[in-house]
Enzyme design. Sequence first.
Site, PDB file in Angstrom:
ATOM      1  N   THR A   1       0.836  -1.206   0.000  1.00 44.87           N
ATOM      2  CA  THR A   1       0.000   0.000   0.000  1.00 44.87           C
ATOM      3  C   THR A   1       0.871   1.256   0.000  1.00 44.87           C
ATOM      4  OG1 THR A   1      -1.656  -1.191   1.265  1.00 44.87           O
ATOM      5  CG2 THR A   1      -1.845   1.198   1.263  1.00 44.87           C
TER       6      THR A   1
ATOM      7  N   HIS B   1       2.007   1.875  -3.420  1.00 44.47           N
ATOM      8  CA  HIS B   1       0.953   2.510  -4.239  1.00 44.47           C
ATOM      9  C   HIS B   1       0.940   4.018  -3.992  1.00 44.47           C
ATOM     10  CE1 HIS B   1      -1.019  -0.981  -5.956  1.00 44.47           C
ATOM     11  NE2 HIS B   1      -0.975  -1.590  -4.778  1.00 44.47           N
TER      12      HIS B   1
ATOM     13  N   GLU C   1       2.731  -0.390   9.417  1.00 41.40           N
ATOM     14  CA  GLU C   1       3.367  -1.583   9.975  1.00 41.40           C
ATOM     15  C   GLU C   1       4.459  -1.105  10.927  1.00 41.40           C
ATOM     16  OE1 GLU C   1       4.689  -3.973   6.655  1.00 41.40           O
ATOM     17  OE2 GLU C   1       2.678  -4.098   5.811  1.00 41.40           O
TER      18      GLU C   1
ATOM     19  N   ILE D   1      -5.841  -8.514  -4.146  1.00 43.35           N
ATOM     20  CA  ILE D   1      -6.854  -7.584  -4.646  1.00 43.35           C
ATOM     21  C   ILE D   1      -6.726  -7.480  -6.165  1.00 43.35           C
ATOM     22  CG2 ILE D   1      -7.746  -5.228  -4.478  1.00 43.35           C
ATOM     23  CD1 ILE D   1      -6.320  -5.117  -1.692  1.00 43.35           C
TER      24      ILE D   1
HETATM   25  P1  NAD Z   1       2.995  -8.533  -3.512  1.00 45.79           P
HETATM   26  O1  NAD Z   1       2.523  -7.656  -4.616  1.00 45.79           O
HETATM   27  O2  NAD Z   1       4.309  -8.265  -2.870  1.00 45.79           O
HETATM   28  O3  NAD Z   1       2.971 -10.051  -3.985  1.00 45.79           O
HETATM   29  C1  NAD Z   1       2.190 -10.542  -5.027  1.00 45.79           C
HETATM   30  C2  NAD Z   1       3.019 -11.575  -5.761  1.00 45.79           C
HETATM   31  O4  NAD Z   1       2.197 -12.179  -6.767  1.00 45.79           O
HETATM   32  C3  NAD Z   1       4.258 -10.997  -6.455  1.00 45.79           C
HETATM   33  O5  NAD Z   1       5.438 -11.633  -5.981  1.00 45.79           O
HETATM   34  C4  NAD Z   1       3.981 -11.275  -7.924  1.00 45.79           C
HETATM   35  O6  NAD Z   1       5.159 -11.547  -8.664  1.00 45.79           O
HETATM   36  C5  NAD Z   1       3.056 -12.500  -7.833  1.00 45.79           C
HETATM   37  N1  NAD Z   1       2.350 -12.829  -9.095  1.00 45.79           N
HETATM   38  C6  NAD Z   1       2.104 -12.007 -10.155  1.00 45.79           C
HETATM   39  N2  NAD Z   1       1.527 -12.716 -11.154  1.00 45.79           N
HETATM   40  C7  NAD Z   1       1.403 -13.997 -10.722  1.00 45.79           C
HETATM   41  C8  NAD Z   1       0.892 -15.193 -11.295  1.00 45.79           C
HETATM   42  N3  NAD Z   1       0.353 -15.210 -12.534  1.00 45.79           N
HETATM   43  N4  NAD Z   1       0.927 -16.330 -10.571  1.00 45.79           N
HETATM   44  C9  NAD Z   1       1.440 -16.334  -9.318  1.00 45.79           C
HETATM   45  N5  NAD Z   1       1.957 -15.234  -8.719  1.00 45.79           N
HETATM   46  C10 NAD Z   1       1.924 -14.072  -9.409  1.00 45.79           C
HETATM   47  O7  NAD Z   1       1.835  -8.477  -2.410  1.00 45.79           O
HETATM   48  P2  NAD Z   1       1.789  -8.818  -0.840  1.00 45.79           P
HETATM   49  O8  NAD Z   1       2.196  -7.625  -0.060  1.00 45.79           O
HETATM   50  O9  NAD Z   1       2.421 -10.127  -0.540  1.00 45.79           O
HETATM   51  O10 NAD Z   1       0.197  -8.929  -0.731  1.00 45.79           O
HETATM   52  C11 NAD Z   1      -0.481  -9.956  -1.446  1.00 45.79           C
HETATM   53  C12 NAD Z   1      -1.791  -9.468  -2.041  1.00 45.79           C
HETATM   54  O11 NAD Z   1      -2.716  -9.190  -0.978  1.00 45.79           O
HETATM   55  C13 NAD Z   1      -1.716  -8.171  -2.854  1.00 45.79           C
HETATM   56  O12 NAD Z   1      -2.626  -8.278  -3.940  1.00 45.79           O
HETATM   57  C14 NAD Z   1      -2.187  -7.124  -1.876  1.00 45.79           C
HETATM   58  O13 NAD Z   1      -2.736  -5.999  -2.536  1.00 45.79           O
HETATM   59  C15 NAD Z   1      -3.237  -7.880  -1.124  1.00 45.79           C
HETATM   60  N6  NAD Z   1      -3.533  -7.418   0.235  1.00 45.79           N
HETATM   61  C16 NAD Z   1      -4.829  -7.539   0.636  1.00 45.79           C
HETATM   62  C17 NAD Z   1      -5.168  -7.204   1.935  1.00 45.79           C
HETATM   63  C18 NAD Z   1      -6.569  -7.407   2.382  1.00 45.79           C
HETATM   64  O14 NAD Z   1      -6.894  -6.998   3.516  1.00 45.79           O
HETATM   65  N7  NAD Z   1      -7.426  -8.038   1.576  1.00 45.79           N
HETATM   66  C19 NAD Z   1      -4.201  -6.740   2.825  1.00 45.79           C
HETATM   67  C20 NAD Z   1      -2.872  -6.654   2.386  1.00 45.79           C
HETATM   68  C21 NAD Z   1      -2.552  -7.005   1.085  1.00 45.79           C
END
Ligand code: NAD
Length: 341
Positions: A40, A43, A64, A264
């Site tokens: 976040t 972003h 955090e 997301i």
């Molecule tokens: P991050 O962006 O660091 O990790 C996402 C990973 O997905 C990356 O390493 C990326 O290379 C990988 N990826 C991309 N395409 C892919 C594919 N086709 N197959 C497999 N992997 C692929 O994110 P993060 O900090 O570990 O967070 C994970 C997700 O959770 C993010 O989408 C984030 O926005 C979301 N999030 C949601 C909440 C919530 O409350 N719902 C809270 C925190 C984060």
Amino acid sequence: MRTLAKLKPEKGIWMDDKPVPEVGYNDVLIRIRKTAICGTDIHIYNWDEWSQKTVPLGMTTGHEFVGEIVEMGEGVRGFSKGDRVSGEGHLVCGYCRNCRAGRRHLCRNTIGVGVNRQGAFAEYLCIPAVNAFPIPDDISDDLASIFDPYGNAVHTALSFDMVGEDVLVTGAGPIGIMGAAIARHVGARHVVITDVNDYRLGLAEKIGVTRAVNVMKESLDDVMNELGMVEGFDVGLEMSGNGAAFEQMLEKMNHGGKVALLGIPSADTTIDWNQVIFKGLVIKGIYGREMFETWYKMATMLQSGLAIEPVITHHFPVDDYAKAFEVMASGQSGKVILDWQ
Ligand code: NAD
Ligand code: ZN
């Protein structure tokens, strides 16, 4: 006090001088020791469409953190000065139906620390005492500083029974890696994690997954054959936010499989609903952490041997914040920690 704030409507983040926050009747003032950088924050750093709509200029970012309580409002009970705490970055209203029923993670009026109100990238953070979480002495500052994303992983991974089950985690970002570690810890049989980034798959291997699969180079079907998985995965943790990864997960789930969705996806993501309907899949969306059941599990799982240390890959003194954000944005990192003291 020094803070890291969004001062200009362009890419970047800047050191800013702000007054130490005033401590309200039910608040604690926390002197920050360490903070970690979240997706976040990246972003907001990039000033993407979501941030432009959501984050007012001048905002101190970050949510955090770990620190110690240095001041308390008169109404605060259960804490003392000097207590080491992390904290829940979602401030809830207390009066909606879910809040009143004790389901505070489902509050419809949530306010985010470092997004909608002043954040933790600062020498001091003031939050309601109810949001502070005491850190047991045997848990390090490093681990305490990533309790927020670790809590996302715990909330997601503990959504469904994984004992003896085959688990697919899509996305080996920090949260996916921690989710895989939890699956292993609670007794899953095979834990397979996918990504397109070899650096991150390497980190996932360090926490002991069955297989870390780069889906650009290797077929998931081959891996499943190799592991003798004839029917499909029992539990899926979607941790990438990538539509193709989610689609692939739905395809590889067994009938009756359970999927917890943290990543997301972009608004235009489409999926094959036939996979959901004819397989009778259960899909659960996950937001934040359960307050505060998830937090207790977070602490106690670390005390019962869960090892997530490899997910922390970089440390910087706060003066080197520009470098820290660069590393975090590069994809060649796990969690990146800023030291404030
Ligand atoms: P991050 O962006 O660091 O990790 C996402 C990973 O997905 C990356 O390493 C990326 O290379 C990988 N990826 C991309 N395409 C892919 C594919 N086709 N197959 C497999 N992997 C692929 O994110 P993060 O900090 O570990 O967070 C994970 C997700 O959770 C993010 O989408 C984030 O926005 C979301 N999030 C949601 C909440 C919530 O409350 N719902 C809270 C925190 C984060
Ligand atoms: Zn509420």
